[in-house]
Write a protein that holds these residues in place. Structure first.
Motif, PDB file in Angstrom:
ATOM      1  N   ASN A   4       0.844  -1.187   0.000  1.00  0.00           N
ATOM      2  CA  ASN A   4       0.000   0.000   0.000  1.00  0.00           C
ATOM      3  C   ASN A   4       0.881   1.240   0.000  1.00  0.00           C
ATOM      4  O   ASN A   4       1.861   1.319   0.744  1.00  0.00           O
ATOM      5  CB  ASN A   4      -0.909  -0.013   1.237  1.00  0.00           C
ATOM      6  CG  ASN A   4      -1.997   1.034   1.176  1.00  0.00           C
ATOM      7  OD1 ASN A   4      -1.731   2.217   1.051  1.00  0.00           O
ATOM      8  ND2 ASN A   4      -3.233   0.586   1.255  1.00  0.00           N
ATOM      9  N   LEU A   5       0.530   2.209  -0.836  1.00  0.00           N
ATOM     10  CA  LEU A   5       1.369   3.412  -0.934  1.00  0.00           C
ATOM     11  C   LEU A   5       1.397   4.223   0.360  1.00  0.00           C
ATOM     12  O   LEU A   5       2.329   5.004   0.593  1.00  0.00           O
ATOM     13  CB  LEU A   5       0.904   4.279  -2.101  1.00  0.00           C
ATOM     14  CG  LEU A   5      -0.524   4.831  -2.082  1.00  0.00           C
ATOM     15  CD1 LEU A   5      -0.585   6.172  -1.384  1.00  0.00           C
ATOM     16  CD2 LEU A   5      -1.064   4.966  -3.493  1.00  0.00           C
ATOM     17  N   LEU A   6       0.378   4.043   1.243  1.00  0.00           N
ATOM     18  CA  LEU A   6       0.402   4.753   2.520  1.00  0.00           C
ATOM     19  C   LEU A   6       1.540   4.271   3.410  1.00  0.00           C
ATOM     20  O   LEU A   6       2.031   5.018   4.263  1.00  0.00           O
ATOM     21  CB  LEU A   6      -0.934   4.578   3.245  1.00  0.00           C
ATOM     22  CG  LEU A   6      -2.140   5.302   2.638  1.00  0.00           C
ATOM     23  CD1 LEU A   6      -3.402   4.953   3.406  1.00  0.00           C
ATOM     24  CD2 LEU A   6      -1.921   6.805   2.631  1.00  0.00           C
ATOM     25  N   GLN A   7       1.970   3.017   3.216  1.00  0.00           N
ATOM     26  CA  GLN A   7       3.065   2.488   4.027  1.00  0.00           C
ATOM     27  C   GLN A   7       4.391   3.175   3.712  1.00  0.00           C
ATOM     28  O   GLN A   7       5.325   3.111   4.511  1.00  0.00           O
ATOM     29  CB  GLN A   7       3.181   0.975   3.811  1.00  0.00           C
ATOM     30  CG  GLN A   7       1.983   0.202   4.340  1.00  0.00           C
ATOM     31  CD  GLN A   7       2.033  -1.265   3.956  1.00  0.00           C
ATOM     32  OE1 GLN A   7       2.187  -1.606   2.785  1.00  0.00           O
ATOM     33  NE2 GLN A   7       1.909  -2.145   4.933  1.00  0.00           N
ATOM     34  N   THR A   8       4.477   3.843   2.569  1.00  0.00           N
ATOM     35  CA  THR A   8       5.724   4.535   2.228  1.00  0.00           C
ATOM     36  C   THR A   8       5.942   5.774   3.079  1.00  0.00           C
ATOM     37  O   THR A   8       7.081   6.253   3.195  1.00  0.00           O
ATOM     38  CB  THR A   8       5.718   4.943   0.744  1.00  0.00           C
ATOM     39  OG1 THR A   8       4.609   5.837   0.494  1.00  0.00           O
ATOM     40  CG2 THR A   8       5.574   3.727  -0.147  1.00  0.00           C
ATOM     41  N   ILE A  17       6.789  11.049   8.131  1.00  0.00           N
ATOM     42  CA  ILE A  17       6.195  12.377   8.186  1.00  0.00           C
ATOM     43  C   ILE A  17       5.752  12.644   9.611  1.00  0.00           C
ATOM     44  O   ILE A  17       4.967  11.874  10.176  1.00  0.00           O
ATOM     45  CB  ILE A  17       5.005  12.490   7.217  1.00  0.00           C
ATOM     46  CG1 ILE A  17       5.485  12.328   5.773  1.00  0.00           C
ATOM     47  CG2 ILE A  17       4.292  13.811   7.386  1.00  0.00           C
ATOM     48  CD1 ILE A  17       4.385  12.442   4.753  1.00  0.00           C
ATOM     49  N   PRO A  18       6.240  13.695  10.238  1.00  0.00           N
ATOM     50  CA  PRO A  18       5.843  13.977  11.626  1.00  0.00           C
ATOM     51  C   PRO A  18       4.357  14.305  11.732  1.00  0.00           C
ATOM     52  O   PRO A  18       3.786  14.976  10.867  1.00  0.00           O
ATOM     53  CB  PRO A  18       6.713  15.183  12.000  1.00  0.00           C
ATOM     54  CG  PRO A  18       7.098  15.805  10.690  1.00  0.00           C
ATOM     55  CD  PRO A  18       7.183  14.699   9.709  1.00  0.00           C
ATOM     56  N   GLY A  19       3.746  13.825  12.809  1.00  0.00           N
ATOM     57  CA  GLY A  19       2.341  14.105  13.048  1.00  0.00           C
ATOM     58  C   GLY A  19       1.383  13.178  12.345  1.00  0.00           C
ATOM     59  O   GLY A  19       0.167  13.317  12.491  1.00  0.00           O
ATOM     60  N   VAL A  20       1.885  12.214  11.591  1.00  0.00           N
ATOM     61  CA  VAL A  20       1.034  11.275  10.849  1.00  0.00           C
ATOM     62  C   VAL A  20       1.250   9.870  11.407  1.00  0.00           C
ATOM     63  O   VAL A  20       2.375   9.363  11.407  1.00  0.00           O
ATOM     64  CB  VAL A  20       1.353  11.300   9.338  1.00  0.00           C
ATOM     65  CG1 VAL A  20       0.469  10.313   8.589  1.00  0.00           C
ATOM     66  CG2 VAL A  20       1.167  12.694   8.777  1.00  0.00           C
ATOM     67  N   THR A  21       0.172   9.255  11.888  1.00  0.00           N
ATOM     68  CA  THR A  21       0.230   7.905  12.453  1.00  0.00           C
ATOM     69  C   THR A  21      -0.437   6.942  11.483  1.00  0.00           C
ATOM     70  O   THR A  21      -1.590   7.137  11.101  1.00  0.00           O
ATOM     71  CB  THR A  21      -0.486   7.846  13.812  1.00  0.00           C
ATOM     72  OG1 THR A  21       0.105   8.806  14.688  1.00  0.00           O
ATOM     73  CG2 THR A  21      -0.375   6.453  14.421  1.00  0.00           C
ATOM     74  N   ILE A  22       0.296   5.898  11.098  1.00  0.00           N
ATOM     75  CA  ILE A  22      -0.217   4.902  10.159  1.00  0.00           C
ATOM     76  C   ILE A  22      -0.060   3.532  10.787  1.00  0.00           C
ATOM     77  O   ILE A  22       1.062   3.120  11.124  1.00  0.00           O
ATOM     78  CB  ILE A  22       0.532   4.971   8.817  1.00  0.00           C
ATOM     79  CG1 ILE A  22       0.270   6.336   8.156  1.00  0.00           C
ATOM     80  CG2 ILE A  22       0.111   3.851   7.892  1.00  0.00           C
ATOM     81  CD1 ILE A  22       1.010   6.544   6.872  1.00  0.00           C
ATOM     82  N   GLY A  30      -6.411  -3.561   5.941  1.00  0.00           N
ATOM     83  CA  GLY A  30      -6.714  -2.139   5.995  1.00  0.00           C
ATOM     84  C   GLY A  30      -5.667  -1.360   6.757  1.00  0.00           C
ATOM     85  O   GLY A  30      -4.887  -1.920   7.544  1.00  0.00           O
ATOM     86  N   ILE A  31      -5.650  -0.060   6.536  1.00  0.00           N
ATOM     87  CA  ILE A  31      -4.682   0.822   7.187  1.00  0.00           C
ATOM     88  C   ILE A  31      -5.428   2.003   7.786  1.00  0.00           C
ATOM     89  O   ILE A  31      -6.228   2.654   7.110  1.00  0.00           O
ATOM     90  CB  ILE A  31      -3.617   1.309   6.190  1.00  0.00           C
ATOM     91  CG1 ILE A  31      -2.739   0.136   5.751  1.00  0.00           C
ATOM     92  CG2 ILE A  31      -2.763   2.420   6.790  1.00  0.00           C
ATOM     93  CD1 ILE A  31      -1.656   0.501   4.791  1.00  0.00           C
ATOM     94  N   ASN A  32      -5.173   2.255   9.063  1.00  0.00           N
ATOM     95  CA  ASN A  32      -5.754   3.401   9.749  1.00  0.00           C
ATOM     96  C   ASN A  32      -4.760   4.561   9.725  1.00  0.00           C
ATOM     97  O   ASN A  32      -3.603   4.411  10.103  1.00  0.00           O
ATOM     98  CB  ASN A  32      -6.108   3.053  11.195  1.00  0.00           C
ATOM     99  CG  ASN A  32      -7.240   2.050  11.285  1.00  0.00           C
ATOM    100  OD1 ASN A  32      -8.130   2.027  10.433  1.00  0.00           O
ATOM    101  ND2 ASN A  32      -7.226   1.206  12.304  1.00  0.00           N
TER     102      ASN A  32
END
Length: 397
Positions: free
Chosen positions: A157-161, A166-171, A181-183
């Motif tokens: 998934n491209l979100l895993q990249t 990126i600071p402030g972003v929790t994946i 799925g990814i939260n």
């Protein structure tokens, strides 16, 4: 004094029985490092005391200093000073700061570091909701990565990249199955009862945010059955087709996109053809992963001995084992020994990925065409692999 310490170490050692130990075990105790030795060894490391200054010789606070090859790092203070210890014989320190070039220097006990300006970083183009700008002129909180960072990561998934980049972003992935799925949360949870999913914009077009199986259900909350739980809508996009990913975190997102962007915006830009010679590229990769270490479990003999000991220790209301209370002792085969951890988690998860693209064009018309196939397995028994195939066609005139 040495005899007293050694006697205490021997009596407290797990191999000591009735105060007796073999010579080899005693030698091991002597060779083992004590807590005092470890503390002393820590202070034997090289301690770097330094200061970081800018191009004008003024102290520069906030510079990240990291020991190369380790996770040890620190940040320079308001006066530009920093302190850090390293264990290598000739350690290398990495200095990084926004707007300045990253510098690597061999550590010494006293160090003065002159940072070098890198204006090119401040002039990098940022994609915004209504156009583009540069980091120098951007007034909002915006971070992102480019294709160079994406192509180094073999992810589904491209979100895993952008995970941990990126600071402030929790994946967080919902489970360990491939394709799950990814939260995504940008600057924490904004709602208790509602979802905290951000708004996805791909090439200026809003994209599906909720999980695919939830969006396909009649009610929108129960979901259709899915082996991996909840399937992320961005699983359908090949990460190799992405040019850049930008995340808008503050009021800029709401000002541009309205209430839909209350949880932030993820701007995704895909690759497009460029004027010039036609280019063709192929990328194929294959890998395998296994569980490296299992928890040590009881063998069949140890388990049966433990069960018999349990019945023998019952003194308040003693009862002999029966076929009802102890079928494992009276009915079941006491010679078979199955390692269930190995049976259930001992498989090999294989991953295969193939993608190809062709691009080109002239000043008036350009094109980018790509195709991909991805298959990823897991360590569980049976065939529970995740497969994805797709074609991307982008033509501009």
């Amino acid at each position: 004094m040495f005899v007293g310490i050694l006697s205490n170490a021997v009596l407290g050692h797990p191999n000591c029985k009735d105060g007796l130990m073999t010579v080899s075990d005693v030698r091991k105790i002597i060779q083992e490092k004590s807590f005092l030795d470890k503390v002393t060894g820590y202070f034997d490391n090289i301690v770097v005391n330094g200061v970081v200054v800018d191009e004008k010789g003024e102290p520069l606070p906030g510079v990240v200093i990291k020991v190369k090859g380790t996770t040890r790092s620190t940040v320079s203070g308001n006066n530009g000073r920093f302190y850090i210890s390293a264990t290598d014989e000739n350690p290398t320190l990495i200095f990084s700061y926004i707007g300045y070039k990253t510098i690597e220097i061999t550590a010494v006990t006293t160090l003065t570091v002159n940072m070098i300006l890198d204006p090119a970083k401040l002039d990098e183009v940022l994609v915004m909701g209504y156009g583009t700008t540069t980091r120098r002129l951007s007034t909002g909180s915006q971070s992102g990565i480019t294709a160079k960072d994406i192509e180094k990561q073999p992810v589904t998934n491209l979100l895993q990249t952008i995970q941990a980049r990126i600071p402030g972003v929790t994946i967080v992935q919902t489970n360990g199955l491939p394709g799950a799925g990814i939260n995504v949360q940008i600057r924490g949870a904004n709602s208790i009862g509602k979802t905290n999913r951000p708004l996805y914009i791909i090439d200026g077009v809003p994209y599906l945010s909720e999980q695919i199986n939830l969006a396909a259900s009649a009610t929108g909350n129960t979901g259709l059955p899915s082996a991996e739980g909840q399937t992320s809508p961005l699983n359908t996009i090949n990460p190799a087709d992405i040019e850049s990913i930008e995340v808008l975190k503050d009021a800029d997102a709401t000002a541009i996109y309205g209430s839909r962007a209350a949880n932030g915006v993820v701007l995704i830009t895909t690759k497009k053809g460029k004027a010039g010679k036609t280019k063709f590229g192929v990328n194929a990769s294959s890998g395998a992963s296994v569980v490296p270490r299992f928890v040590e479990m009881l063998g069949i003999d140890q388990y049966l001995a433990l069960r018999r000991k349990g019945f023998a220790n019952v003194t308040t209301n003693p009862a002999a084992p029966s076929t009802t209370t102890a079928p494992d002792l009276l009915l079941w085969d006491q010679t078979k020994n199955t390692n269930w951890l190995q049976e259930l988690l001992g498989g090999t998860a294989r991953t295969n990925d193939v993608s190809a693209n062709v691009s080109g064009g002239d000043s008036r018309t350009n094109f980018y065409i790509s195709g991909t196939y991805h298959k990823e397995g897991n360590v569980y028994p049976g065939d529970q692999s995740y497969q994805r195939g797709g074609v991307n066609v982008n033509i501009n005139h």
